[in-house]
Design a protein around this motif. Sequence first.
Motif, PDB file in Angstrom:
ATOM      1  N   ILE A 271       0.808  -1.211   0.000  1.00  0.00           N
ATOM      2  CA  ILE A 271       0.000   0.000   0.000  1.00  0.00           C
ATOM      3  C   ILE A 271       0.848   1.271   0.000  1.00  0.00           C
ATOM      4  CG2 ILE A 271      -0.212   0.253   2.504  1.00  0.00           C
ATOM      5  CD1 ILE A 271      -3.235   0.781   2.003  1.00  0.00           C
ATOM      6  N   GLU A 272       2.072   1.193   0.508  1.00  0.00           N
ATOM      7  CA  GLU A 272       2.939   2.378   0.575  1.00  0.00           C
ATOM      8  C   GLU A 272       3.255   2.941  -0.809  1.00  0.00           C
ATOM      9  OE1 GLU A 272       3.893  -0.164   4.197  1.00  0.00           O
ATOM     10  OE2 GLU A 272       3.461  -0.483   2.075  1.00  0.00           O
ATOM     11  N   LEU A 273       3.247   2.069  -1.837  1.00  0.00           N
ATOM     12  CA  LEU A 273       3.588   2.523  -3.188  1.00  0.00           C
ATOM     13  C   LEU A 273       2.441   3.254  -3.872  1.00  0.00           C
ATOM     14  CD1 LEU A 273       5.562  -0.590  -4.526  1.00  0.00           C
ATOM     15  CD2 LEU A 273       6.470   1.514  -3.527  1.00  0.00           C
ATOM     16  N   GLY A 274       1.299   3.304  -3.218  1.00  0.00           N
ATOM     17  CA  GLY A 274       0.147   3.970  -3.813  1.00  0.00           C
ATOM     18  C   GLY A 274       0.171   5.478  -3.698  1.00  0.00           C
ATOM     19  N   LYS A 275       1.201   6.023  -3.048  1.00  0.00           N
ATOM     20  CA  LYS A 275       1.305   7.471  -2.892  1.00  0.00           C
ATOM     21  C   LYS A 275       2.735   7.940  -3.132  1.00  0.00           C
ATOM     22  CE  LYS A 275      -2.346   7.884   0.629  1.00  0.00           C
ATOM     23  NZ  LYS A 275      -2.657   8.330   2.016  1.00  0.00           N
ATOM     24  N   GLY A 276       2.861   9.114  -3.749  1.00  0.00           N
ATOM     25  CA  GLY A 276       4.136   9.818  -3.769  1.00  0.00           C
ATOM     26  C   GLY A 276       5.081   9.540  -4.909  1.00  0.00           C
TER      27      GLY A 276
ATOM     28  N   ILE B 200      -2.163  -3.624  -0.766  1.00  0.00           N
ATOM     29  CA  ILE B 200      -2.386  -4.299   0.506  1.00  0.00           C
ATOM     30  C   ILE B 200      -1.414  -3.803   1.579  1.00  0.00           C
ATOM     31  CG2 ILE B 200      -3.269  -6.377  -0.625  1.00  0.00           C
ATOM     32  CD1 ILE B 200      -0.555  -7.721   0.004  1.00  0.00           C
ATOM     33  N   ASP B 201      -1.893  -3.856   2.799  1.00  0.00           N
ATOM     34  CA  ASP B 201      -1.059  -3.600   3.974  1.00  0.00           C
ATOM     35  C   ASP B 201      -0.562  -4.956   4.457  1.00  0.00           C
ATOM     36  OD1 ASP B 201       0.111  -2.994   6.380  1.00  0.00           O
ATOM     37  OD2 ASP B 201      -1.569  -1.787   7.120  1.00  0.00           O
ATOM     38  N   ARG B 202       0.686  -5.251   4.191  1.00  0.00           N
ATOM     39  CA  ARG B 202       1.211  -6.587   4.499  1.00  0.00           C
ATOM     40  C   ARG B 202       1.251  -6.878   6.000  1.00  0.00           C
ATOM     41  NH1 ARG B 202       6.547  -7.016   0.738  1.00  0.00           N
ATOM     42  NH2 ARG B 202       7.001  -5.057   1.814  1.00  0.00           N
ATOM     43  N   LYS B 203       1.146  -5.834   6.815  1.00  0.00           N
ATOM     44  CA  LYS B 203       1.165  -6.024   8.267  1.00  0.00           C
ATOM     45  C   LYS B 203      -0.243  -6.155   8.854  1.00  0.00           C
ATOM     46  CE  LYS B 203       5.421  -3.289   8.690  1.00  0.00           C
ATOM     47  NZ  LYS B 203       6.048  -2.064   9.300  1.00  0.00           N
ATOM     48  N   ASN B 204      -1.254  -6.062   7.988  1.00  0.00           N
ATOM     49  CA  ASN B 204      -2.633  -6.057   8.476  1.00  0.00           C
ATOM     50  C   ASN B 204      -3.488  -7.052   7.691  1.00  0.00           C
ATOM     51  OD1 ASN B 204      -5.164  -5.515   9.462  1.00  0.00           O
ATOM     52  ND2 ASN B 204      -5.237  -3.384   8.756  1.00  0.00           N
ATOM     53  N   PRO B 205      -3.564  -8.306   8.144  1.00  0.00           N
ATOM     54  CA  PRO B 205      -4.363  -9.312   7.435  1.00  0.00           C
ATOM     55  C   PRO B 205      -5.835  -8.926   7.289  1.00  0.00           C
ATOM     56  CG  PRO B 205      -2.941 -10.339   9.070  1.00  0.00           C
ATOM     57  CD  PRO B 205      -2.863  -8.860   9.308  1.00  0.00           C
ATOM     58  N   LYS B 206      -6.373  -8.171   8.262  1.00  0.00           N
ATOM     59  CA  LYS B 206      -7.776  -7.778   8.190  1.00  0.00           C
ATOM     60  C   LYS B 206      -8.038  -6.874   6.979  1.00  0.00           C
ATOM     61  CE  LYS B 206      -8.884  -8.156  13.118  1.00  0.00           C
ATOM     62  NZ  LYS B 206      -9.370  -7.444  14.327  1.00  0.00           N
TER      63      LYS B 206
ATOM     64  N   SER C 260      -5.653  -6.871   4.162  1.00  0.00           N
ATOM     65  CA  SER C 260      -5.098  -7.477   2.955  1.00  0.00           C
ATOM     66  C   SER C 260      -5.917  -8.656   2.424  1.00  0.00           C
ATOM     67  CB  SER C 260      -3.654  -7.927   3.208  1.00  0.00           C
ATOM     68  OG  SER C 260      -3.580  -8.870   4.261  1.00  0.00           O
ATOM     69  N   ILE C 261      -6.439  -9.496   3.303  1.00  0.00           N
ATOM     70  CA  ILE C 261      -7.175 -10.678   2.844  1.00  0.00           C
ATOM     71  C   ILE C 261      -8.433 -10.295   2.068  1.00  0.00           C
ATOM     72  CG2 ILE C 261      -8.481 -12.696   3.611  1.00  0.00           C
ATOM     73  CD1 ILE C 261      -6.377 -13.109   5.790  1.00  0.00           C
ATOM     74  N   PRO C 262      -9.289  -9.387   2.558  1.00  0.00           N
ATOM     75  CA  PRO C 262     -10.444  -8.973   1.746  1.00  0.00           C
ATOM     76  C   PRO C 262     -10.052  -8.310   0.427  1.00  0.00           C
ATOM     77  CG  PRO C 262     -10.733  -8.312   4.029  1.00  0.00           C
ATOM     78  CD  PRO C 262      -9.316  -8.778   3.895  1.00  0.00           C
ATOM     79  N   VAL C 263      -8.968  -7.550   0.436  1.00  0.00           N
ATOM     80  CA  VAL C 263      -8.527  -6.886  -0.793  1.00  0.00           C
ATOM     81  C   VAL C 263      -8.086  -7.910  -1.835  1.00  0.00           C
ATOM     82  CG1 VAL C 263      -6.727  -5.407  -1.789  1.00  0.00           C
ATOM     83  CG2 VAL C 263      -7.888  -4.709   0.298  1.00  0.00           C
ATOM     84  N   VAL C 264      -7.322  -8.915  -1.413  1.00  0.00           N
ATOM     85  CA  VAL C 264      -6.876  -9.946  -2.347  1.00  0.00           C
ATOM     86  C   VAL C 264      -8.058 -10.771  -2.846  1.00  0.00           C
ATOM     87  CG1 VAL C 264      -5.414 -11.986  -2.643  1.00  0.00           C
ATOM     88  CG2 VAL C 264      -4.563 -10.031  -1.342  1.00  0.00           C
ATOM     89  N   SER C 265      -9.023 -11.054  -1.981  1.00  0.00           N
ATOM     90  CA  SER C 265     -10.222 -11.786  -2.389  1.00  0.00           C
ATOM     91  C   SER C 265     -10.994 -11.018  -3.456  1.00  0.00           C
ATOM     92  CB  SER C 265     -11.127 -12.039  -1.174  1.00  0.00           C
ATOM     93  OG  SER C 265     -10.488 -12.834  -0.200  1.00  0.00           O
ATOM     94  N   LYS C 266     -11.190  -9.738  -3.219  1.00  0.00           N
ATOM     95  CA  LYS C 266     -11.884  -8.886  -4.195  1.00  0.00           C
ATOM     96  C   LYS C 266     -11.090  -8.803  -5.493  1.00  0.00           C
ATOM     97  CE  LYS C 266     -13.785  -4.221  -4.705  1.00  0.00           C
ATOM     98  NZ  LYS C 266     -13.943  -2.887  -4.034  1.00  0.00           N
ATOM     99  N   PHE C 267      -9.777  -8.739  -5.379  1.00  0.00           N
ATOM    100  CA  PHE C 267      -8.906  -8.681  -6.552  1.00  0.00           C
ATOM    101  C   PHE C 267      -9.050  -9.956  -7.384  1.00  0.00           C
ATOM    102  CE2 PHE C 267      -4.468  -9.349  -8.244  1.00  0.00           C
ATOM    103  CZ  PHE C 267      -4.494  -8.307  -9.169  1.00  0.00           C
ATOM    104  N   GLY C 268      -9.091 -11.120  -6.727  1.00  0.00           N
ATOM    105  CA  GLY C 268      -9.253 -12.375  -7.445  1.00  0.00           C
ATOM    106  C   GLY C 268     -10.548 -12.413  -8.234  1.00  0.00           C
ATOM    107  N   LYS C 269     -11.638 -11.960  -7.626  1.00  0.00           N
ATOM    108  CA  LYS C 269     -12.929 -11.921  -8.318  1.00  0.00           C
ATOM    109  C   LYS C 269     -12.891 -10.929  -9.481  1.00  0.00           C
ATOM    110  CE  LYS C 269     -15.434 -13.172  -4.114  1.00  0.00           C
ATOM    111  NZ  LYS C 269     -16.352 -12.700  -3.039  1.00  0.00           N
ATOM    112  N   PHE C 270     -12.221  -9.809  -9.266  1.00  0.00           N
ATOM    113  CA  PHE C 270     -12.077  -8.799 -10.327  1.00  0.00           C
ATOM    114  C   PHE C 270     -11.328  -9.372 -11.528  1.00  0.00           C
ATOM    115  CE2 PHE C 270      -9.211  -5.457 -12.051  1.00  0.00           C
ATOM    116  CZ  PHE C 270     -10.170  -4.633 -12.637  1.00  0.00           C
ATOM    117  N   ILE C 271     -10.253 -10.098 -11.265  1.00  0.00           N
ATOM    118  CA  ILE C 271      -9.483 -10.730 -12.330  1.00  0.00           C
ATOM    119  C   ILE C 271     -10.339 -11.739 -13.088  1.00  0.00           C
ATOM    120  CG2 ILE C 271      -7.551 -12.322 -12.769  1.00  0.00           C
ATOM    121  CD1 ILE C 271      -6.688  -9.445 -12.189  1.00  0.00           C
ATOM    122  N   ALA C 272     -11.072 -12.556 -12.350  1.00  0.00           N
ATOM    123  CA  ALA C 272     -11.911 -13.588 -12.959  1.00  0.00           C
ATOM    124  C   ALA C 272     -13.028 -12.979 -13.794  1.00  0.00           C
ATOM    125  CB  ALA C 272     -12.494 -14.488 -11.875  1.00  0.00           C
ATOM    126  N   ASP C 273     -13.644 -11.910 -13.307  1.00  0.00           N
ATOM    127  CA  ASP C 273     -14.784 -11.298 -13.999  1.00  0.00           C
ATOM    128  C   ASP C 273     -14.383 -10.536 -15.249  1.00  0.00           C
ATOM    129  OD1 ASP C 273     -16.418 -12.319 -12.047  1.00  0.00           O
ATOM    130  OD2 ASP C 273     -16.571 -10.445 -10.902  1.00  0.00           O
TER     131      ASP C 273
END
Length: 247
Positions: free
Chosen positions: A109-114, A130-136, A138-151
Amino acid sequence: MGAIKRVISYPLSIVFYLFFGVTLVIFHPLQWLGVKLGGAGIHRGVINIMNLCLLRCLHVLGVKISFRNKHKLPKDRSLIIVSNHQSMFDVPLISWYLHKYKPKFISKIELGKGIPSISFNLRNGGHALIDRKNPKQSIPVVSKFGKFIADNTFSAVIFPEGTRSKDGKPKDFAHTGLKIMFKNAPNALIVPVTINNSWKLVRYGNFPMGIGVHLSLEVQEPIEINEFSVDELLDNIQKRVISTIKV
């Protein structure tokens, strides 16, 4: 000879960073125009040209680039591209040589700015931050990303090592992100790829750059998700990615 190359690398690195920085600055407003006036397709075209230009900047350092793909990859199907990770230059390498498959990245997520151009693309190009230090988070973001890729029949690019190898030797793969992708894009084709020698560009840190490096990107044999059990699948992916790493 090594000492001479390192001395030469100082002025060449200055020229490289000048071209690299100018490229990022130029393509930042071009991306904005692409998004605002042409939508996702035009933006993607701008990004493709930008990545080609970023790779061309490496020629200042005497870098040679090779791409090898003996496999016919489908354009009408989502892909999960799994690669080893050696430097930031892995991203334009995959982005350009596999651009026909519309690659999208999972990035910290740090690369998303600046960062001119790069941060704009990560926020507006369909990538996952994703925030690699925060599973709460990162996990939903990766799940949504997977569905986005599939769709959308895009390709997801994952670096399961999580961090860059500083000497080219592969690190153990983390499996959580891959498992989430398998679940949310079950019909995707897994494409292991191997990158060699990009770590040599930053063997001294970000300055000076390594010179005379031969970068290579090689596509390994694809794998169907349902071809193996999850554990066998993860093992086969890692074996294929590291099969042609040269240290």
